[in-house]
Write a protein that holds these residues in place. Structure first.
Motif, PDB file in Angstrom:
ATOM      1  N   ARG A 279       0.819  -1.219   0.000  1.00 50.80           N
ATOM      2  CA  ARG A 279       0.000   0.000   0.000  1.00 50.80           C
ATOM      3  C   ARG A 279       0.847   1.260   0.000  1.00 50.80           C
ATOM      4  O   ARG A 279       0.337   2.346  -0.304  1.00 50.80           O
ATOM      5  CB  ARG A 279      -0.902   0.025   1.239  1.00 50.80           C
ATOM      6  CG  ARG A 279      -1.951  -1.079   1.289  1.00 50.80           C
ATOM      7  CD  ARG A 279      -2.696  -1.040   2.606  1.00 50.80           C
ATOM      8  NE  ARG A 279      -1.782  -1.246   3.742  1.00 50.80           N
ATOM      9  CZ  ARG A 279      -2.130  -1.094   5.013  1.00 50.80           C
ATOM     10  NH1 ARG A 279      -3.369  -0.709   5.328  1.00 50.80           N
ATOM     11  NH2 ARG A 279      -1.251  -1.319   5.974  1.00 50.80           N
TER      12      ARG A 279
ATOM     13  N   ARG B 260       1.759   7.514   3.382  1.00 57.00           N
ATOM     14  CA  ARG B 260       0.303   7.480   3.480  1.00 57.00           C
ATOM     15  C   ARG B 260      -0.197   8.473   4.530  1.00 57.00           C
ATOM     16  O   ARG B 260      -1.244   9.103   4.353  1.00 57.00           O
ATOM     17  CB  ARG B 260      -0.160   6.058   3.792  1.00 57.00           C
ATOM     18  CG  ARG B 260       0.002   5.137   2.578  1.00 57.00           C
ATOM     19  CD  ARG B 260      -0.546   3.742   2.802  1.00 57.00           C
ATOM     20  NE  ARG B 260       0.383   2.915   3.566  1.00 57.00           N
ATOM     21  CZ  ARG B 260       0.062   2.245   4.651  1.00 57.00           C
ATOM     22  NH1 ARG B 260      -1.167   2.303   5.145  1.00 57.00           N
ATOM     23  NH2 ARG B 260       0.955   1.499   5.271  1.00 57.00           N
TER      24      ARG B 260
ATOM     25  N   SER C 213      -2.566  11.705   3.687  1.00 57.67           N
ATOM     26  CA  SER C 213      -3.773  11.952   4.478  1.00 57.67           C
ATOM     27  C   SER C 213      -3.833  13.407   4.938  1.00 57.67           C
ATOM     28  O   SER C 213      -4.869  14.072   4.815  1.00 57.67           O
ATOM     29  CB  SER C 213      -3.792  11.007   5.686  1.00 57.67           C
ATOM     30  OG  SER C 213      -4.861  11.311   6.550  1.00 57.67           O
TER      31      SER C 213
ATOM     32  N   PRO D  78      -5.043   6.927   6.925  1.00 52.59           N
ATOM     33  CA  PRO D  78      -3.929   6.446   6.091  1.00 52.59           C
ATOM     34  C   PRO D  78      -4.095   5.004   5.637  1.00 52.59           C
ATOM     35  O   PRO D  78      -3.594   4.629   4.569  1.00 52.59           O
ATOM     36  CB  PRO D  78      -2.711   6.600   7.006  1.00 52.59           C
ATOM     37  CG  PRO D  78      -3.089   7.706   7.950  1.00 52.59           C
ATOM     38  CD  PRO D  78      -4.560   7.554   8.167  1.00 52.59           C
TER      39      PRO D  78
ATOM     40  N   ILE E 259      -5.442   4.480   2.087  1.00 48.71           N
ATOM     41  CA  ILE E 259      -4.679   5.037   0.975  1.00 48.71           C
ATOM     42  C   ILE E 259      -3.754   3.973   0.393  1.00 48.71           C
ATOM     43  O   ILE E 259      -3.081   3.253   1.112  1.00 48.71           O
ATOM     44  CB  ILE E 259      -3.859   6.251   1.447  1.00 48.71           C
ATOM     45  CG1 ILE E 259      -4.796   7.367   1.925  1.00 48.71           C
ATOM     46  CG2 ILE E 259      -2.941   6.761   0.334  1.00 48.71           C
ATOM     47  CD1 ILE E 259      -4.081   8.504   2.617  1.00 48.71           C
TER      48      ILE E 259
ATOM     49  N   VAL F  12      -0.576   3.914  -2.266  1.00 48.85           N
ATOM     50  CA  VAL F  12       0.357   4.701  -3.076  1.00 48.85           C
ATOM     51  C   VAL F  12       0.554   3.969  -4.400  1.00 48.85           C
ATOM     52  O   VAL F  12       0.847   2.770  -4.427  1.00 48.85           O
ATOM     53  CB  VAL F  12       1.701   4.884  -2.349  1.00 48.85           C
ATOM     54  CG1 VAL F  12       2.675   5.686  -3.217  1.00 48.85           C
ATOM     55  CG2 VAL F  12       1.489   5.581  -1.009  1.00 48.85           C
TER      56      VAL F  12
ATOM     57  N   TRP G  20      -1.758   8.521  -5.589  1.00 53.91           N
ATOM     58  CA  TRP G  20      -2.475   7.841  -4.514  1.00 53.91           C
ATOM     59  C   TRP G  20      -3.881   7.477  -4.969  1.00 53.91           C
ATOM     60  O   TRP G  20      -4.472   8.115  -5.846  1.00 53.91           O
ATOM     61  CB  TRP G  20      -2.534   8.707  -3.260  1.00 53.91           C
ATOM     62  CG  TRP G  20      -2.815  10.161  -3.544  1.00 53.91           C
ATOM     63  CD1 TRP G  20      -4.019  10.755  -3.719  1.00 53.91           C
ATOM     64  CD2 TRP G  20      -1.831  11.193  -3.693  1.00 53.91           C
ATOM     65  NE1 TRP G  20      -3.866  12.099  -3.964  1.00 53.91           N
ATOM     66  CE2 TRP G  20      -2.536  12.398  -3.954  1.00 53.91           C
ATOM     67  CE3 TRP G  20      -0.439  11.223  -3.622  1.00 53.91           C
ATOM     68  CZ2 TRP G  20      -1.876  13.612  -4.168  1.00 53.91           C
ATOM     69  CZ3 TRP G  20       0.216  12.428  -3.831  1.00 53.91           C
ATOM     70  CH2 TRP G  20      -0.507  13.606  -4.086  1.00 53.91           C
TER      71      TRP G  20
END
Length: 483
Positions: free
Chosen positions: A171, A177, A181, A194, A197, A199, A339
């Motif tokens: 992630r 993350r 956020s 976070p 999310i 990436v 993201w």
């Protein structure tokens, strides 16, 4: 050097070393000639990296020249980085020059800009030579904050634990993350944990991941704006999804015309027309989503605004949205960092799709970018480029008024590009191809349409100077008048 003192005897001469024949050397230029022969041998591999040259006295004797000639030639190879003196080990080849391949002839503009562009079209356009590139979607790359990036990178490396160099969470790095956020809360009004999310390598990868997961969930169609991004459609098609067009007007996507299980929208600054999704349309879209529709929000150009207040993201009002953004327009597309906010019903599948795509983005770039976000450096960079982009937008508007006075300009309040439309009868593909032949790169609006509509051009201004913009638009005007 006096050639008479070094001339070889008649007949077979000296060494077999590289089949050197000093009789080919020009008078008085033995050292230059010998150095050139040695460089050529390094370049074509006859003298490989790591190979040791003959001792200077040996080669001098075999070539029947003075030792000074050989010593001077060797020194020139050392000075230009081809060789290194290693004491008793002699003179050793340490580097071969990198010779670029002969460039392939560029295809004619009519082969690059065609009425029915294929999947490779953007690669071909990027590779096509042009003096003035007005391609949309590119920020001012000369403004990349090199000093701030290097400072952040040094700080990150100073604090980095050895474990950070291993495989990480697919992630994305937790610090990245967390920074995303905070960034989205400050700049887009989005409150997101976070953990929600992912990436990704830019919006392009986000669309591909979402497309794959939608197919897994039985969705075969994603409606798109029309006109709308050709590149986005291509990514969805690659996932096997149909992309029926939904008209766009001055209030953005006509939600009432939606007839698909999912839709891709660019509500903050619609590409390519630059309109904002109006308040009533947003409410209609939210009602449509509440009835089971899937919204994919590409927050395109949201940060680049000049003459209007910021527009909230749809995701800030509707949590169950597949939301994606990136730093491609903030810093540079080459960073390949973006993201994806994953709604609960798709989150696990999207994480799995990312894991199997690449095991996650490179961590070092994430940590550097996170530091720029958390220290406020990215906001400072945005303020710098926003002022510069505004000046270049103004320069393009002035140039259009002078050289394309009949064109209608769209999307001037925000973004990194302008779209101009012409009266029916203009062939925008032929116009863009003719402009490319004159050294100006632009995209025909018809590339981004699925339904019939007015012809036009999509013109990026952020990456060009005011002088280049004026010259490029003048050429466009001249080419249009010649049609």
């Amino acid at each position: 050097m006096d050639r008479a003192k070094t001339a070889p005897a008649e007949g077979s001469i000296g060494s077999d070393f590289l089949q050197l024949d000093v009789r080919e050397a020009p008078p008085g230029g033995l050292a230059d000639w010998l150095a050139g022969q040695l460089r050529a041998a390094v370049a074509d591999g006859r003298l490989p990296v790591g190979g040791r040259l003959p001792a200077s006295r040996v080669l001098a004797a075999e070539l029947r020249v003075s030792r000074g000639v050989v010593t001077e030639a060797y020194q020139r190879l050392i000075d230009d980085g081809h060789a290194a003196g290693r004491g008793r080990a002699g003179t050793v080849v340490v580097a071969a020059p990198v010779l670029p391949p002969a460039p392939a002839p560029a295809p004619p503009p009519s082969k690059v800009i065609t009425p029915l562009p294929g999947a490779e079209v953007f690669d071909a356009v990027r590779a096509a030579p042009a003096r003035i590139d007005l391609t949309p979607g590119v920020p001012d790359l000369t403004a990349f904050p090199r000093a701030a990036w290097l400072k952040a990178e040094r700080a990150v490396l100073d604090d980095l634990e050895p474990a950070h160099f291993g495989y990480g969470d697919p992630r994305g790095a937790p610090a990245m993350r967390q920074a995303v956020s905070h960034w989205l809360a400050r700049n887009r009004g989005i409150r997101v944990d976070p953990g929600e999310i992912i990436v990704v390598s830019g919006v392009a990868q986000a669309l591909t991941l979402v497309g794959e997961v939608l197919r897994q969930h039985g969705v075969g169609t994603v409606a798109v704006e029309d006109p709308g991004s050709l590149g986005a459609r291509q990514h969805l098609h690659h996932c096997g999804l149909a992309t029926p067009p939904v008209p766009v007007d001055d209030d953005g996507l006509r939600v009432a015309d939606l007839n698909a299980p999912a839709v891709l929208v660019t509500p903050a600054h619609q590409f390519p027309m630059g309109v904002v999704l109006g308040g009533e349309r947003r409410r209609h879209l939210m009602r449509w989503a509440a009835e089971g529709g899937i919204v994919i929000e590409d927050d395109y150009d949201a940060e680049h605004r000049y003459d209007r207040a910021p527009v909230p993201a749809v995701r800030s009002m509707l949590p169950d949205v597949c939301y994606t953004g990136s730093v491609s327009k903030l810093l540079a597309p080459a960073l390949r960092v973006g993201w994806l906010l994953a709604p609960p019903r798709f989150r696990d599948d999207l994480v799995a799709a990312k894991r199997f795509a690449d095991l996650g983005n490179a961590v070092l770039a994430q940590l550097v970018l996170a530091r720029l976000m958390e220290t406020g450096e990215l906001e400072r960079q945005l303020r710098v480029v926003r002022a510069r982009h505004r000046r270049r937008r103004d320069a393009m508007i002035r140039a259009l008024a002078t050289d394309l006075p009949a064109a209608v300009v769209h999307g001037a309040a925000a973004g990194l590009h302008l779209t101009v439309t012409f009266e029916p009868g203009v062939d925008d593909v032929a116009l863009a191809a003719a402009a490319l032949a004159e050294g100006v790169k632009a995209q025909p609006l018809s590339w981004h349409r699925q339904r019939p509509g007015r012809p036009g051009l999509v013109l990026g201004y952020a990456a060009r100077t005011a002088t280049e913009i004026a010259e490029g638009v003048a050429i466009l005007g001249r080419v249009l008048r010649a049609q």
